[in-house]
Design a protein around this motif. Structure first.
Motif, mmCIF file in Angstrom:
data_model
loop_
_atom_site.group_PDB
_atom_site.id
_atom_site.type_symbol
_atom_site.label_atom_id
_atom_site.label_comp_id
_atom_site.label_asym_id
_atom_site.label_seq_id
_atom_site.Cartn_x
_atom_site.Cartn_y
_atom_site.Cartn_z
ATOM 1 N N GLU A 96 -2.753 6.972 -8.869
ATOM 2 C CA GLU A 96 -3.780 6.463 -8.191
ATOM 3 C C GLU A 96 -4.696 5.972 -8.873
ATOM 4 O OE1 GLU A 96 -5.168 9.899 -5.938
ATOM 5 O OE2 GLU A 96 -3.337 9.984 -4.801
ATOM 6 N N ILE A 150 0.694 -1.106 0.089
ATOM 7 C CA ILE A 150 0.119 0.060 0.003
ATOM 8 C C ILE A 150 0.971 1.139 -0.127
ATOM 9 C CG2 ILE A 150 -1.674 1.325 1.219
ATOM 10 C CD1 ILE A 150 -2.572 -1.397 2.463
ATOM 11 N N LYS A 151 0.850 2.111 -1.054
ATOM 12 C CA LYS A 151 1.814 3.059 -1.073
ATOM 13 C C LYS A 151 1.773 4.069 -0.035
ATOM 14 C CE LYS A 151 -0.346 6.691 -4.290
ATOM 15 N NZ LYS A 151 -1.769 6.276 -4.115
ATOM 16 N N ASN A 152 0.346 4.393 0.272
ATOM 17 C CA ASN A 152 0.368 5.431 1.502
ATOM 18 C C ASN A 152 0.716 5.019 2.778
ATOM 19 O OD1 ASN A 152 -2.151 6.018 -0.868
ATOM 20 N ND2 ASN A 152 -1.018 7.968 -0.195
ATOM 21 N N ASP A 167 -0.505 2.818 -6.876
ATOM 22 C CA ASP A 167 -1.530 2.150 -6.696
ATOM 23 C C ASP A 167 -1.574 0.847 -7.707
ATOM 24 O OD1 ASP A 167 -2.617 3.615 -4.674
ATOM 25 O OD2 ASP A 167 -3.917 4.527 -5.780
ATOM 26 N N GLY A 168 -1.525 -0.493 -7.021
ATOM 27 C CA GLY A 168 -1.624 -1.853 -7.806
ATOM 28 C C GLY A 168 -0.453 -2.191 -7.953
ATOM 29 N N GLU A 169 0.621 -1.538 -7.761
ATOM 30 C CA GLU A 169 2.104 -2.065 -8.071
ATOM 31 C C GLU A 169 2.068 -3.098 -9.393
ATOM 32 O OE1 GLU A 169 5.855 -3.929 -5.535
ATOM 33 O OE2 GLU A 169 3.686 -5.008 -5.458
ATOM 34 N N GLU A 193 6.006 3.947 -5.150
ATOM 35 C CA GLU A 193 4.925 2.963 -5.930
ATOM 36 C C GLU A 193 3.821 3.629 -6.356
ATOM 37 O OE1 GLU A 193 2.028 -0.072 -4.431
ATOM 38 O OE2 GLU A 193 3.805 -0.563 -3.408
ATOM 39 N N ASP A 234 2.420 12.801 1.985
ATOM 40 C CA ASP A 234 2.670 12.323 0.703
ATOM 41 C C ASP A 234 3.397 13.514 -0.301
ATOM 42 O OD1 ASP A 234 1.189 10.448 1.297
ATOM 43 O OD2 ASP A 234 -0.843 10.761 0.233
ATOM 44 N N HIS A 291 -8.645 4.278 -8.871
ATOM 45 C CA HIS A 291 -9.774 4.104 -8.119
ATOM 46 C C HIS A 291 -10.917 3.687 -8.914
ATOM 47 C CE1 HIS A 291 -8.278 7.288 -5.298
ATOM 48 N NE2 HIS A 291 -7.847 7.985 -6.226
#
Length: 401
Positions: A371, A239-241, A270-272, A268, A311, A373
């Motif tokens: 990101e 999880i990047k955050n 989202d989702g790598e 990274e 961030d 979503h």
């Protein structure tokens, strides 16, 4: 308890001050595989791995670990190392740390105080046969070496791009109970047989289980779980955050919680999506607390996260791509995975018009703080997913003109 006194002068190019910070610190010897410094940690999940250290609520610790590759990758342009890559050696973790007072049913509260690189070199690879949902596009794989310059990473393989740091542990979690471990194995072994999950029994020879040896090592290795997927204990969350300043609430399954961490990432998306972030050897600084009976009190069965307020300041300059669970004559019902892949494919095609190869574009989407979503999963029959690519990582304007 501690395996021995901490040597604050040993190896590494840690970005933490190289002095006694008044916090226990376990050093990773840079460039040395975990099997040759096995006292530091482990690369499988099992409740019977002996603790590296014991501390109490409110205490802190700094844990260092090699990158996910276990020092198999080299800072050279030749890519033979990604072809010879032994996936069964991922992920070297530091730990476990036993927290006094943590009991099954509690929540272990872990504050991520800081994450920093060790050697200053990172890697992101499209491994042959392991390149995420678009692996078939890149059968030869693709290797990227990153230079980590404080807050930014650059690569000679992808010029014109500067990735801001959003450093975090990819793997972070607690030990499963034997009951939970047996549940994992029972539900995953059929997938292993179909090639849809990481092999377990066939990969015992590379299991590192801290100080266990002989018959005890054999007993634990026979049922220990691989670290590849996320599970109820946390694990490979990616999880990047979950970066410095985050707080994580872990369900506790065994006495002491038995916390471990590794697979540090410089940045990274989202989702790598390629199965790689900007992977690095790193140091994580953690603080621990316990919420008694927290699992039942709050209905928790998997980790909860309060993301970091820290961030990269990318403002609102993004270009968003929309993916659907419909493409041409192909239609899937409310399939968010298909929609996500569709968005990625469109982003790759778009970046290609600005001179980026498919390999470069796919890597950028995986490692930059993009990101992703879900726009909608109720408007039958199509799911919609958006992929936001930050504009300010590029040294040129990539908006349509």
């Amino acid at each position: 308890m501690s395996a021995g006194p901490i040597d604050f002068t040993k190896s590494g190019v840690s970005r933490f001050p190289d002095r006694d910070l008044g916090v226990p610190r376990y050093r990773c010897e840079v460039g040395v595989p975990l099997a040759e410094q096995r006292e530091l940690g482990h690369n499988r999940w099992h409740p019977d791995i002996p603790p590296l250290h014991e501390l109490g609520p409110g205490d802190e610790i700094i844990l260092e670990a090699g990158g996910y590759d276990d020092y198999q990758l080299q800072d050279v342009d030749d890519d033979q190392d990604i072809r010879d890559f032994d996936l069964t050696r991922t992920h070297p973790m530091a730990g476990p740390v036993r927290v006094d007072g943590a009991e099954p049913g509690d929540l272990l509260v872990v504050d991520v105080l800081d994450v920093q690189p060790l050697s200053g070199i990172g890697y992101s690879n499209i491994l042959p046969g392991m390149g995420g949902p678009l692996a078939s596009w890149f059968p030869q794989g693709y290797k990227t070496v990153w230079d980590l310059h404080g807050l930014f990473a650059t690569s000679r393989q992808i010029p014109g791009v500067e990735i801001p740091a959003l450093s975090h542990p990819g793997v972070i979690g607690v030990a499963p109970s034997m009951e939970l471990l047996e549940t994992w194995n029972a539900r995953e072994d059929p997938l292993v047989a179909e090639g849809l999950a990481a092999p377990r029994a066939e990969a015992t020879s590379t299991a590192v289980l801290r100080t266990l040896e002989g018959a005890e090592w054999e007993r634990v290795a026979a049922t220990a779980a691989r670290t590849v997927p996320p599970r109820e204990n946390g694990g490979n969350l990616d999880i990047k955050n979950l970066s410095r300043g985050s707080r994580v609430y872990f369900p506790v399954f065994v006495e002491g919680g038995l916390f471990s961490t590794g697979d540090f990432h410089f940045a990274e998306g989202d989702g790598e999506i390629t199965w790689n972030a900007i992977e690095m050897d790193g140091a994580g600084w953690y603080r621990f607390n316990v919420i008694k009976d927290g699992m039942a009190r709050y209905g928790v069965r998997t980790p909860m996260l309060r993301p970091s307020p820290v961030d990269p300041n990318l403002g609102t300059r993004y270009l968003s791509f929309t993916g659907l669970s419909a493409k041409g004559t192909e239609q899937k019902y409310i399939d968010a995975t298909m929609a996500a892949v569709d968005a990625v494919e469109q982003a790759i095609a778009y970046l290609g018009t600005f001179g980026y190869s498919p390999e470069q574009a796919y890597t950028i989407i995986s490692v930059a703080p993009c990101e992703m979503h879900i726009g909608g999963i109720v408007d039958i029959p199509n799911a919609a997913v958006t992929l936001k690519v930050p504009l300010d990582i590029f040294d040129k304007d990539i908006l349509p003109r």
